[in-house]
Design a protein around this motif. Structure first.
Motif, PDB file in Angstrom:
ATOM      1  N   UNK A 108      42.228  45.377  24.296  1.00  0.00           N
ATOM      2  CA  UNK A 108      42.182  46.833  24.197  1.00  0.00           C
ATOM      3  C   UNK A 108      40.722  47.261  24.382  1.00  0.00           C
ATOM      4  N   UNK A 109      40.523  48.420  25.005  1.00  0.00           N
ATOM      5  CA  UNK A 109      39.139  48.891  25.213  1.00  0.00           C
ATOM      6  C   UNK A 109      38.788  49.940  24.154  1.00  0.00           C
ATOM      7  N   UNK A 110      37.779  49.608  23.367  1.00  0.00           N
ATOM      8  CA  UNK A 110      37.261  50.581  22.393  1.00  0.00           C
ATOM      9  C   UNK A 110      35.834  50.930  22.824  1.00  0.00           C
ATOM     10  N   UNK A 111      35.614  52.209  23.021  1.00  0.00           N
ATOM     11  CA  UNK A 111      34.314  52.648  23.531  1.00  0.00           C
ATOM     12  C   UNK A 111      33.647  53.584  22.540  1.00  0.00           C
ATOM     13  N   UNK A 112      32.397  53.292  22.305  1.00  0.00           N
ATOM     14  CA  UNK A 112      31.536  54.140  21.471  1.00  0.00           C
ATOM     15  C   UNK A 112      31.402  55.488  22.187  1.00  0.00           C
TER      16      UNK A 112
END
Ligand code: 13P
Ligand code: SF4
Length: 302
Positions: A108-112
């Motif tokens: 999964x992509x978690x972006x700040x």
């Protein structure tokens, strides 16, 4: 026009245009003093998503104003200084992110939030420094691509067994803090509590007493019984902390470190922004729709 007259004009124009002034904690003191809301990325994005104002003036850096626009697409969102950017946000490019996603299709992509709108559009869930640990813990995935801050990724990794694949980005301001600065500062102020931002390098975080987002620092220092604090973040924070707890003393951890983008907004820029309604944030509709999904999922998860 002198500064006092300019402040009066800013207040008059703000009323006339039904504008709200959102200000990040690192801004210059004269800008902080004019804030309707002063806060961290999470607090300000919550306000941006709910405001009744017609115009949002965002005194911060570009990704913050973009986030406000994405969450409030029907409002006019203005960034008073067009050049005010965050170099870390530019460290993650959308093509490279797509390539990494291809390599790790089960992640999964978690972006700040310190990222471009295009990168947010390729993201599953956004996070800020205040909620990164909670978001990573709460998402239904065991493997996570975390962009663009490697230091925040390493900080989050301390609290989870999930596999985190960090991007190689960093904040050039927080990267300058060193363990040696902490050793020296602690020797000079033995009673002071050391608080640092999670964008600091891991060896600095190891030596700190506490780690917080900028608004987390405000709450902590207000409530903590200590009277002296060594602050490991951008120097604008010292003014904010002193404003909230005037009876306490705050020192920069080592030399004062400044974020160029955050310091670009002067009173004159805020005045011109209100007067001429500049510089308006515009983004492609499809990018906004996809990026909004990632930001709304963040607000849902915390
Ligand atoms: P906060 O969300 O903690 O205010 O951080 C934003 C930022 O840019 C830190 O460098
Ligand atoms: Fe970006 Fe660092 Fe400035 Fe924050 S302090 S806006 S992360 S460059």
């Amino acid at each position: 026009m002198d500064n006092q007259q300019m402040i009066q004009e800013i207040l008059r124009l703000k009323k006339e245009k039904n504008a709200v002034i959102l200000v990040h904690n690192y801004q210059r003191k004269e800008i902080q003093d004019l804030a309707d809301h002063l806060g961290d990325s999470l607090g300000l994005s919550r306000i941006a998503s709910k405001t009744e104002a017609d115009v949002i003036i965002f005194c911060g850096v570009k990704f913050m104003a973009e986030t406000a626009k994405i969450l409030s697409p029907d409002k006019k969102v203005l960034l008073p200084q067009q050049a005010a950017g965050c170099p870390m946000a530019e460290m993650a490019g959308v093509q490279d992110l797509k390539a990494l996603k291809n390599q790790h299709q089960d992640a999964m992509v978690i972006t700040y939030v310190n990222s471009t709108a295009e990168v947010k559009a390729e993201t599953d869930v956004c996070c800020t420094s205040a909620n990164a640990v909670t978001v990573v813990k709460n998402v239904k995935a065991d493997k996570i691509i975390f962009a663009p801050d490697k230091n925040l990724a390493a900080y989050v990794q301390r609290f989870t067994e999930k596999e985190i694949i960090p991007w190689d980005g960093y904040c050039y301001v927080h990267e300058k803090f060193t363990p040696e600065e902490i050793t020296k500062a602690k020797a000079a102020y033995p009673n002071a509590v050391v608080i640092v931002h999670p964008e600091c390098p891991p060896d600095v975080i190891d030596m700190a007493d506490e780690v917080f987002s900028t608004s987390g620092m405000v709450t902590f220092t207000r409530q903590n019984e200590a009277s002296e604090f060594l602050v490991g973040t951008e120097e604008g924070m010292l003014y904010r902390l002193k404003k909230e707890s005037p009876e306490k003393t705050f020192f920069s951890l080592g030399t004062a470190k400044m974020c160029r983008g955050m310091k670009m907004t002067h009173l004159e820029d805020l005045y011109q922004s209100l007067l001429k309604e500049q510089f308006e944030i515009t983004l492609p509709e499809d990018i906004m729709t996809r990026a909004r999904g990632a930001l709304e999922r963040m607000l849902y998860y915390v």
